[in-house]
Design a protein around this motif. Structure first.
Motif, PDB file in Angstrom:
ATOM      1  N   ARG A   1       0.821  -1.205   0.000  1.00  0.00           N
ATOM      2  CA  ARG A   1       0.000   0.000   0.000  1.00  0.00           C
ATOM      3  C   ARG A   1       0.863   1.267   0.000  1.00  0.00           C
ATOM      4  NH1 ARG A   1      -5.233   0.322   1.676  1.00  0.00           N
ATOM      5  NH2 ARG A   1      -6.393  -1.619   1.613  1.00  0.00           N
ATOM      6  N   ALA A   2       1.969   1.245   0.734  1.00  0.00           N
ATOM      7  CA  ALA A   2       2.857   2.411   0.777  1.00  0.00           C
ATOM      8  C   ALA A   2       3.436   2.699  -0.608  1.00  0.00           C
ATOM      9  CB  ALA A   2       3.973   2.195   1.792  1.00  0.00           C
ATOM     10  N   LEU A   3       3.846   1.654  -1.302  1.00  0.00           N
ATOM     11  CA  LEU A   3       4.374   1.842  -2.648  1.00  0.00           C
ATOM     12  C   LEU A   3       3.274   2.352  -3.576  1.00  0.00           C
ATOM     13  CD1 LEU A   3       6.700   1.690  -4.647  1.00  0.00           C
ATOM     14  CD2 LEU A   3       6.093  -0.722  -5.029  1.00  0.00           C
ATOM     15  N   THR A   4       2.085   1.799  -3.455  1.00  0.00           N
ATOM     16  CA  THR A   4       0.962   2.263  -4.269  1.00  0.00           C
ATOM     17  C   THR A   4       0.676   3.733  -4.012  1.00  0.00           C
ATOM     18  OG1 THR A   4      -0.031   0.056  -4.272  1.00  0.00           O
ATOM     19  CG2 THR A   4      -1.486   1.896  -4.804  1.00  0.00           C
ATOM     20  N   TRP A   5       0.622   4.114  -2.734  1.00  0.00           N
ATOM     21  CA  TRP A   5       0.346   5.508  -2.378  1.00  0.00           C
ATOM     22  C   TRP A   5       1.397   6.435  -2.984  1.00  0.00           C
ATOM     23  CZ3 TRP A   5       3.453   8.707   0.747  1.00  0.00           C
ATOM     24  CH2 TRP A   5       2.917   9.980   0.956  1.00  0.00           C
ATOM     25  N   LYS A   6       2.675   6.079  -2.834  1.00  0.00           N
ATOM     26  CA  LYS A   6       3.747   6.928  -3.344  1.00  0.00           C
ATOM     27  C   LYS A   6       3.690   7.007  -4.871  1.00  0.00           C
ATOM     28  CE  LYS A   6       7.386   9.495  -2.744  1.00  0.00           C
ATOM     29  NZ  LYS A   6       7.211  10.880  -2.315  1.00  0.00           N
ATOM     30  N   ALA A   7       3.387   5.895  -5.532  1.00  0.00           N
ATOM     31  CA  ALA A   7       3.271   5.906  -6.997  1.00  0.00           C
ATOM     32  C   ALA A   7       2.131   6.827  -7.437  1.00  0.00           C
ATOM     33  CB  ALA A   7       3.040   4.489  -7.511  1.00  0.00           C
TER      34      ALA A   7
ATOM     35  N   ILE B   1       4.988  -3.027  13.779  1.00  0.00           N
ATOM     36  CA  ILE B   1       5.939  -2.253  12.994  1.00  0.00           C
ATOM     37  C   ILE B   1       5.159  -1.478  11.930  1.00  0.00           C
ATOM     38  CG2 ILE B   1       7.869  -2.380  11.373  1.00  0.00           C
ATOM     39  CD1 ILE B   1       8.760  -4.915  12.854  1.00  0.00           C
ATOM     40  N   ARG B   2       5.395  -0.188  11.862  1.00  0.00           N
ATOM     41  CA  ARG B   2       4.732   0.677  10.891  1.00  0.00           C
ATOM     42  C   ARG B   2       5.715   1.076   9.794  1.00  0.00           C
ATOM     43  NH1 ARG B   2      -0.169  -0.663  11.358  1.00  0.00           N
ATOM     44  NH2 ARG B   2      -1.131  -0.159  13.329  1.00  0.00           N
ATOM     45  N   THR B   3       5.189   1.221   8.589  1.00  0.00           N
ATOM     46  CA  THR B   3       5.987   1.566   7.420  1.00  0.00           C
ATOM     47  C   THR B   3       6.146   3.080   7.317  1.00  0.00           C
ATOM     48  OG1 THR B   3       5.108  -0.376   6.276  1.00  0.00           O
ATOM     49  CG2 THR B   3       6.157   1.307   4.912  1.00  0.00           C
ATOM     50  N   HIS B   4       7.385   3.493   7.065  1.00  0.00           N
ATOM     51  CA  HIS B   4       7.707   4.898   6.797  1.00  0.00           C
ATOM     52  C   HIS B   4       8.483   4.933   5.490  1.00  0.00           C
ATOM     53  CE1 HIS B   4       6.941   4.976  11.077  1.00  0.00           C
ATOM     54  NE2 HIS B   4       6.947   6.294  11.055  1.00  0.00           N
TER      55      HIS B   4
ATOM     56  N   VAL C   1       3.249   6.585   6.963  1.00  0.00           N
ATOM     57  CA  VAL C   1       2.195   6.580   5.943  1.00  0.00           C
ATOM     58  C   VAL C   1       0.962   5.791   6.370  1.00  0.00           C
ATOM     59  CG1 VAL C   1       3.781   6.985   4.014  1.00  0.00           C
ATOM     60  CG2 VAL C   1       3.297   4.646   4.732  1.00  0.00           C
ATOM     61  N   THR C   2       0.818   5.575   7.668  1.00  0.00           N
ATOM     62  CA  THR C   2      -0.290   4.765   8.169  1.00  0.00           C
ATOM     63  C   THR C   2      -1.649   5.299   7.723  1.00  0.00           C
ATOM     64  OG1 THR C   2       1.005   4.079  10.074  1.00  0.00           O
ATOM     65  CG2 THR C   2      -1.366   3.826  10.254  1.00  0.00           C
ATOM     66  N   GLN C   3      -1.853   6.590   7.793  1.00  0.00           N
ATOM     67  CA  GLN C   3      -3.137   7.177   7.396  1.00  0.00           C
ATOM     68  C   GLN C   3      -3.300   7.205   5.876  1.00  0.00           C
ATOM     69  OE1 GLN C   3      -5.476   7.787   9.668  1.00  0.00           O
ATOM     70  NE2 GLN C   3      -3.961   7.038  11.119  1.00  0.00           N
ATOM     71  N   GLN C   4      -2.268   7.601   5.170  1.00  0.00           N
ATOM     72  CA  GLN C   4      -2.347   7.759   3.721  1.00  0.00           C
ATOM     73  C   GLN C   4      -2.668   6.449   3.006  1.00  0.00           C
ATOM     74  OE1 GLN C   4      -0.059   8.843   5.804  1.00  0.00           O
ATOM     75  NE2 GLN C   4       1.065  10.620   5.048  1.00  0.00           N
ATOM     76  N   ILE C   5      -2.136   5.346   3.522  1.00  0.00           N
ATOM     77  CA  ILE C   5      -2.330   4.069   2.823  1.00  0.00           C
ATOM     78  C   ILE C   5      -3.723   3.490   3.023  1.00  0.00           C
ATOM     79  CG2 ILE C   5       0.132   3.560   2.865  1.00  0.00           C
ATOM     80  CD1 ILE C   5      -0.427   1.554   5.115  1.00  0.00           C
TER      81      ILE C   5
ATOM     82  N   GLU D   1      -6.375   5.393   2.312  1.00  0.00           N
ATOM     83  CA  GLU D   1      -7.218   6.154   1.399  1.00  0.00           C
ATOM     84  C   GLU D   1      -7.893   5.219   0.397  1.00  0.00           C
ATOM     85  OE1 GLU D   1      -4.643   9.006  -0.486  1.00  0.00           O
ATOM     86  OE2 GLU D   1      -4.256  10.082   1.396  1.00  0.00           O
ATOM     87  N   GLU D   2      -9.098   5.588  -0.023  1.00  0.00           N
ATOM     88  CA  GLU D   2      -9.875   4.802  -0.985  1.00  0.00           C
ATOM     89  C   GLU D   2      -9.084   4.539  -2.267  1.00  0.00           C
ATOM     90  OE1 GLU D   2     -13.236   2.807  -2.525  1.00  0.00           O
ATOM     91  OE2 GLU D   2     -13.014   3.616  -0.508  1.00  0.00           O
ATOM     92  N   ARG D   3      -8.417   5.554  -2.781  1.00  0.00           N
ATOM     93  CA  ARG D   3      -7.679   5.394  -4.040  1.00  0.00           C
ATOM     94  C   ARG D   3      -6.542   4.389  -3.902  1.00  0.00           C
ATOM     95  NH1 ARG D   3      -3.345   9.912  -4.968  1.00  0.00           N
ATOM     96  NH2 ARG D   3      -2.633  10.183  -2.830  1.00  0.00           N
ATOM     97  N   VAL D   4      -5.956   4.294  -2.722  1.00  0.00           N
ATOM     98  CA  VAL D   4      -4.887   3.317  -2.493  1.00  0.00           C
ATOM     99  C   VAL D   4      -5.508   1.917  -2.410  1.00  0.00           C
ATOM    100  CG1 VAL D   4      -3.098   2.553  -0.899  1.00  0.00           C
ATOM    101  CG2 VAL D   4      -3.387   4.993  -1.366  1.00  0.00           C
ATOM    102  N   SER D   5      -6.601   1.792  -1.678  1.00  0.00           N
ATOM    103  CA  SER D   5      -7.283   0.495  -1.566  1.00  0.00           C
ATOM    104  C   SER D   5      -7.675  -0.053  -2.927  1.00  0.00           C
ATOM    105  CB  SER D   5      -8.527   0.625  -0.682  1.00  0.00           C
ATOM    106  OG  SER D   5      -8.167   0.953   0.626  1.00  0.00           O
ATOM    107  N   LYS D   6      -8.165   0.812  -3.796  1.00  0.00           N
ATOM    108  CA  LYS D   6      -8.611   0.382  -5.123  1.00  0.00           C
ATOM    109  C   LYS D   6      -7.452  -0.055  -6.013  1.00  0.00           C
ATOM    110  CE  LYS D   6     -12.819   3.084  -5.634  1.00  0.00           C
ATOM    111  NZ  LYS D   6     -13.468   4.176  -6.396  1.00  0.00           N
ATOM    112  N   ASN D   7      -6.257   0.441  -5.743  1.00  0.00           N
ATOM    113  CA  ASN D   7      -5.136   0.208  -6.661  1.00  0.00           C
ATOM    114  C   ASN D   7      -4.002  -0.642  -6.098  1.00  0.00           C
ATOM    115  OD1 ASN D   7      -5.620   1.932  -9.164  1.00  0.00           O
ATOM    116  ND2 ASN D   7      -6.107   3.347  -7.523  1.00  0.00           N
ATOM    117  N   SER D   8      -4.061  -1.036  -4.831  1.00  0.00           N
ATOM    118  CA  SER D   8      -2.897  -1.693  -4.238  1.00  0.00           C
ATOM    119  C   SER D   8      -2.711  -3.150  -4.624  1.00  0.00           C
ATOM    120  CB  SER D   8      -2.929  -1.561  -2.722  1.00  0.00           C
ATOM    121  OG  SER D   8      -4.074  -2.158  -2.197  1.00  0.00           O
ATOM    122  N   SER D   9      -3.733  -3.819  -5.084  1.00  0.00           N
ATOM    123  CA  SER D   9      -3.534  -5.220  -5.461  1.00  0.00           C
ATOM    124  C   SER D   9      -2.882  -5.317  -6.818  1.00  0.00           C
ATOM    125  CB  SER D   9      -4.847  -5.972  -5.426  1.00  0.00           C
ATOM    126  OG  SER D   9      -5.748  -5.436  -6.361  1.00  0.00           O
TER     127      SER D   9
END
Length: 103
Positions: free
Chosen positions: A41-47, A80-83, A89-93, A95-103
């Protein structure tokens, strides 16, 4: 001498209780638990933030390699939380747009 710490990581489909079980097992054994889904999810959010095409595997790989990945435990030392790039990025990941695109 620095003591080695064990980390439990579990992967699998969403909503089956991986985080719940993993964190409980880790806590009972004195280990840490990392949610591998957070990493995807973190990679998806950053992308998405950087406008990287999620279908471009090379661009995603390049992005993942450029990022500064850090994994920090919470207050109890178990979860362990991802930074990335110094940002939690706990809150950002979530987000609806991240959920829709992370798989």
């Amino acid at each position: 001498m620095k003591r080695k710490r064990y980390i439990i990581a579990m992967d699998g489909p969403a909503g089956v209780g991986k985080s719940t079980v993993g964190s409980l097992v880790a806590k009972s054994l004195g280990y840490s638990f990392i949610n591998t889904g957070e990493m995807y999810r973190a990679l998806t959010w950053k992308a998405l933030e950087d406008g990287v095409d999620l279908r471009d595997h090379k661009a995603l790989t390049d992005l993942a390699l450029r990022l500064k990945w850090e994994f920090k435990t919470n207050e109890d030392g178990v979860i362990i939380r991802t930074h990335i790039d110094g940002q939690g990025v706990t809150q950002q990941i979530r987000e609806e747009r991240v959920s829709k695109n992370s798989s």
